[in-house]
Design an enzyme around this catalytic site. Structure first.
Site, PDB file in Angstrom:
ATOM      1  N   ASN A  82      -6.380  -3.408  -2.393  1.00 50.16           N
ATOM      2  CA  ASN A  82      -6.376  -1.940  -2.497  1.00 50.16           C
ATOM      3  C   ASN A  82      -4.971  -1.455  -2.833  1.00 50.16           C
ATOM      4  OD1 ASN A  82      -7.663   0.497  -2.385  1.00 50.16           O
ATOM      5  ND2 ASN A  82      -7.435   0.752  -0.175  1.00 50.16           N
ATOM      6  N   ASP A  85       0.157  -9.218   1.679  1.00 52.58           N
ATOM      7  CA  ASP A  85      -0.825  -8.275   1.131  1.00 52.58           C
ATOM      8  C   ASP A  85      -1.821  -9.045   0.266  1.00 52.58           C
ATOM      9  OD1 ASP A  85      -0.391  -4.837   0.557  1.00 52.58           O
ATOM     10  OD2 ASP A  85      -2.099  -5.976  -0.257  1.00 52.58           O
ATOM     11  N   TYR A 128     -14.934   3.313   9.994  1.00 47.14           N
ATOM     12  CA  TYR A 128     -13.486   3.157   9.772  1.00 47.14           C
ATOM     13  C   TYR A 128     -12.732   3.574  11.031  1.00 47.14           C
ATOM     14  CZ  TYR A 128      -8.831   4.833   8.879  1.00 47.14           C
ATOM     15  OH  TYR A 128      -7.488   5.094   9.000  1.00 47.14           O
ATOM     16  N   ASP A 182      -4.870 -12.965   2.350  1.00 48.34           N
ATOM     17  CA  ASP A 182      -5.828 -12.141   3.098  1.00 48.34           C
ATOM     18  C   ASP A 182      -5.707 -12.514   4.576  1.00 48.34           C
ATOM     19  OD1 ASP A 182      -9.032 -10.899   2.345  1.00 48.34           O
ATOM     20  OD2 ASP A 182      -8.239 -11.222   4.368  1.00 48.34           O
ATOM     21  N   LYS A 238     -10.476   1.380  14.020  1.00 53.87           N
ATOM     22  CA  LYS A 238      -9.128   1.703  14.522  1.00 53.87           C
ATOM     23  C   LYS A 238      -9.148   1.809  16.045  1.00 53.87           C
ATOM     24  CE  LYS A 238      -6.780   2.097  10.646  1.00 53.87           C
ATOM     25  NZ  LYS A 238      -5.669   1.190  10.302  1.00 53.87           N
ATOM     26  N   SER A 249      -4.840   5.974  13.483  1.00 55.97           N
ATOM     27  CA  SER A 249      -5.183   7.199  12.749  1.00 55.97           C
ATOM     28  C   SER A 249      -5.651   8.283  13.702  1.00 55.97           C
ATOM     29  CB  SER A 249      -6.310   6.886  11.749  1.00 55.97           C
ATOM     30  OG  SER A 249      -6.878   8.069  11.244  1.00 55.97           O
ATOM     31  N   ALA A 250      -5.418   9.530  13.335  1.00 53.44           N
ATOM     32  CA  ALA A 250      -5.892  10.667  14.136  1.00 53.44           C
ATOM     33  C   ALA A 250      -7.411  10.691  14.182  1.00 53.44           C
ATOM     34  CB  ALA A 250      -5.372  11.966  13.535  1.00 53.44           C
ATOM     35  N   LEU A 301      -7.738  14.893  -0.267  1.00 57.98           N
ATOM     36  CA  LEU A 301      -7.434  16.149  -0.954  1.00 57.98           C
ATOM     37  C   LEU A 301      -6.272  16.047  -1.935  1.00 57.98           C
ATOM     38  CD1 LEU A 301      -7.999  19.201  -1.264  1.00 57.98           C
ATOM     39  CD2 LEU A 301      -6.326  19.583   0.566  1.00 57.98           C
ATOM     40  N   GLY A 338       0.816  -1.223   0.000  1.00 60.30           N
ATOM     41  CA  GLY A 338       0.000   0.000   0.000  1.00 60.30           C
ATOM     42  C   GLY A 338       0.843   1.263   0.000  1.00 60.30           C
ATOM     43  N   TYR A 339       0.165   2.399   0.094  1.00 60.40           N
ATOM     44  CA  TYR A 339       0.848   3.708  -0.003  1.00 60.40           C
ATOM     45  C   TYR A 339       1.880   3.875   1.117  1.00 60.40           C
ATOM     46  CZ  TYR A 339       1.089   8.889   0.297  1.00 60.40           C
ATOM     47  OH  TYR A 339       1.506  10.216   0.373  1.00 60.40           O
ATOM     48  N   ARG A 344      -5.698  20.946   8.122  1.00 61.49           N
ATOM     49  CA  ARG A 344      -5.220  19.615   8.486  1.00 61.49           C
ATOM     50  C   ARG A 344      -3.698  19.626   8.630  1.00 61.49           C
ATOM     51  NH1 ARG A 344      -9.894  19.436   8.857  1.00 61.49           N
ATOM     52  NH2 ARG A 344     -11.383  17.803   8.214  1.00 61.49           N
TER      53      ARG A 344
HETATM   54  C1  WQD Z   1      -8.547  17.038   3.946  1.00 59.09           C
HETATM   55  C2  WQD Z   1      -9.218  18.392   3.820  1.00 59.09           C
HETATM   56  C3  WQD Z   1     -11.578  18.241   3.412  1.00 59.09           C
HETATM   57  C4  WQD Z   1     -11.193  16.435  -0.583  1.00 59.09           C
HETATM   58  C5  WQD Z   1      -9.102  11.418   6.044  1.00 59.09           C
HETATM   59  C6  WQD Z   1      -9.522  10.351   6.998  1.00 59.09           C
HETATM   60  C7  WQD Z   1      -8.397  10.045   7.940  1.00 59.09           C
HETATM   61  C8  WQD Z   1      -7.153   9.712   7.155  1.00 59.09           C
HETATM   62  C9  WQD Z   1      -6.800  10.838   6.206  1.00 59.09           C
HETATM   63  C10 WQD Z   1      -6.948   7.346   6.965  1.00 59.09           C
HETATM   64  C11 WQD Z   1     -10.557  18.442   4.532  1.00 59.09           C
HETATM   65  C12 WQD Z   1     -10.867  18.870   2.226  1.00 59.09           C
HETATM   66  C13 WQD Z   1     -10.909  16.973   0.654  1.00 59.09           C
HETATM   67  C14 WQD Z   1     -11.818  17.251  -1.571  1.00 59.09           C
HETATM   68  C15 WQD Z   1     -11.826  19.087  -0.038  1.00 59.09           C
HETATM   69  N1  WQD Z   1      -7.329   8.512   6.447  1.00 59.09           N
HETATM   70  N2  WQD Z   1     -11.211  18.279   0.915  1.00 59.09           N
HETATM   71  N3  WQD Z   1     -12.109  18.539  -1.252  1.00 59.09           N
HETATM   72  O1  WQD Z   1     -10.775  13.998   5.888  1.00 59.09           O
HETATM   73  O2  WQD Z   1      -8.740  15.060   7.010  1.00 59.09           O
HETATM   74  O3  WQD Z   1      -8.839  12.592   6.752  1.00 59.09           O
HETATM   75  O4  WQD Z   1      -7.934  11.037   5.356  1.00 59.09           O
HETATM   76  O5  WQD Z   1      -6.365   7.132   7.994  1.00 59.09           O
HETATM   77  O6  WQD Z   1      -8.777   8.947   8.737  1.00 59.09           O
HETATM   78  O7  WQD Z   1     -10.597  10.847   7.761  1.00 59.09           O
HETATM   79  O8  WQD Z   1      -8.501  14.019   4.757  1.00 59.09           O
HETATM   80  O9  WQD Z   1      -7.788  14.540   2.459  1.00 59.09           O
HETATM   81  O10 WQD Z   1     -10.167  13.739   2.836  1.00 59.09           O
HETATM   82  O11 WQD Z   1      -9.508  16.033   3.569  1.00 59.09           O
HETATM   83  O12 WQD Z   1     -12.118  20.271   0.227  1.00 59.09           O
HETATM   84  O13 WQD Z   1     -12.127  16.800  -2.729  1.00 59.09           O
HETATM   85  O14 WQD Z   1      -9.491  18.641   2.438  1.00 59.09           O
HETATM   86  O15 WQD Z   1     -12.816  18.884   3.687  1.00 59.09           O
HETATM   87  O16 WQD Z   1     -10.711  19.760   5.069  1.00 59.09           O
HETATM   88  P1  WQD Z   1      -9.308  14.003   6.141  1.00 59.09           P
HETATM   89  P2  WQD Z   1      -9.007  14.528   3.323  1.00 59.09           P
END
Ligand code: WQD
Length: 347
Positions: free
Chosen positions: A35, A31, A148, A58, A152, A124-125, A199, A10-11, A230
């Site tokens: 995904n 793995d 999810y 798996d 965790k 995860s946070a 994002l 994975g990543y 974030r």
């Molecule tokens: C970041 C910011 C969005 C997409 C998630 C999981 C967390 C972890 C990391 C696994 C937020 C904004 C996003 C878009 C946007 N995953 N955004 N447009 O939600 O902080 O965390 O991923 O461990 O558990 O919850 O990350 O990258 O989805 O969002 O405006 O198309 O970008 O609202 O503010 P997030 P994200």
């Protein structure tokens, strides 16, 4: 003695495998490629000029998971394997709980049977739910806002109970903030299936024209520019955090949680601006409504990891964006075109 890396294709897993191999560890990857792509492991071998066993298994397949422990001398486990899409977890919670929790229970059961008591767990946070303030430290109250995150949280509780039942266990719970970026070579990186939820991969796919524009989820948060803030952390810094945690659990028993973040928050619009500067590409966007379940501001107090693990994130937002851009521009279809590549997999 080898380090078993579950979800190593994975990543975050693949980036951690690179750092483990470069540090001289012997690794074994388990793995199911549900995904991830075997191609990522071919590239790990290319980048490190090292070889390692890969088991296409798996974690729910108890017989074959035990085979890995029978056939190898495993000293510690870094446990990445798990489903991690927040939105999907809301749609199919039972699948998430079964895959993430039952899979982990099987792993722990077999580890115990073979006297393997060292584990670094990919948490995860998101276990902090909607924190009352920032920065977030490890003693904050824990809660989940989706299946999810709840999986965790439950696994963290399970690991605490396992240690109470047997003090030989040595456990690190690593709570990631927002991993982005890629190896400086551009050969491995984030390779989400379908339309990205997160994002940065969304931005990088806009930058190469695969997606038209970024939808910014809300601009009415109480943050400097109204968009979500974030704690973005370079995936290679995150990988280094795993090696420091591995060193730590080999020296003491117990259970400890660590925040792996930079301690600095950036807003969505700041990320767009940083990426445009790094890539010299315009990222068209429009402002839309908030995404359900999102919180306004989330960033870490990473001082415990610095104090106890001797680890601190070193890469800044510019490097995170440049490395994300290099990976995506050099691999517009991720590992897709090599999807049929055959890694040397055993089972
Ligand atoms: C970041 C910011 C969005 C997409 C998630 C999981 C967390 C972890 C990391 C696994 C937020 C904004 C996003 C878009 C946007 N995953 N955004 N447009 O939600 O902080 O965390 O991923 O461990 O558990 O919850 O990350 O990258 O989805 O969002 O405006 O198309 O970008 O609202 O503010 P997030 P994200």
């Amino acid at each position: 003695m080898a380090i078993l890396v579950t979800g190593g294709a994975g990543y975050i897993g693949s980036h951690t495998c690179v750092e483990l191999l470069n540090a001289g560890y012997e690794i074994i990857v388990l793995d199911n490629f549900s995904n991830s792509s075997p191609e990522s492991l071919n590239r790990v071998k290319e980048l490190t000029n090292k070889n390692f066993k890969t088991y296409n298994i798996d974690l729910l397949d108890k017989v074959n998971v035990e085979k890995v422990f029978l056939e190898n001398n495993i000293e510690s486990v870094i446990h990445f394997a798990g489903l991690k899409a927040v939105g999907e977890s809301v749609e199919i919670p039972v699948h998430y709980y079964h895959n993430n929790i039952t899979g982990t229970l099987i792993l722990i059961d077999i580890m115990q049977k073979y006297n393997v008591f060292n584990i670094v767990f990919s948490s995860s946070a998101t276990v902090y739910g909607a924190p009352k303030q920032v920065p977030i430290s490890e003693d904050f109250s824990l809660s989940a806002t989706n299946p999810y995150g709840r999986s965790k949280l439950i696994i963290e509780e399970i690991l605490n109970d396992v240690y109470i039942s047997n003090n030989n266990w040595s456990i690190a719970l690593l709570r990631y903030f927002n991993p982005i970026g890629a190896h400086e070579s551009g050969r491995i990186g984030e390779n989400p299936n379908g339309i990205p939820n997160n994002l940065m991969p969304f931005i990088t796919q806009v930058s190469i024209g695969k997606l038209q524009e970024l939808k910014v989820f809300g601009s009415d948060y109480s943050t400097p520019d109204g968009t979500g803030v974030r704690d973005y952390i370079h995936v290679v810094d995150l990988a280094h955090g795993h090696l420091k945690a591995l060193e730590k659990i080999m020296t003491r028993s117990g259970v400890e949680a660590y925040n792996l973040g930079t301690g600095k928050g950036y807003s969505v619009l700041e990320m767009v601006a940083a990426f445009e500067k790094a890539s010299n590409r315009k990222i068209p966007y429009s402002i839309g409504p908030r995404r359900t379940g999102d919180i306004g501001e989330c960033f870490a107090d990473p001082s415990k990891a610095e104090r106890e693990l001797g680890w601190k994130a070193e890469k800044g937002i510019e490097e995170m964006c440049i490395d994300s851009w290099r990976w995506q521009s050099q691999n517009p279809d991720g590992f897709q075109k090599d999807k049929n590549s055959i890694a040397h997999v055993l089972v």
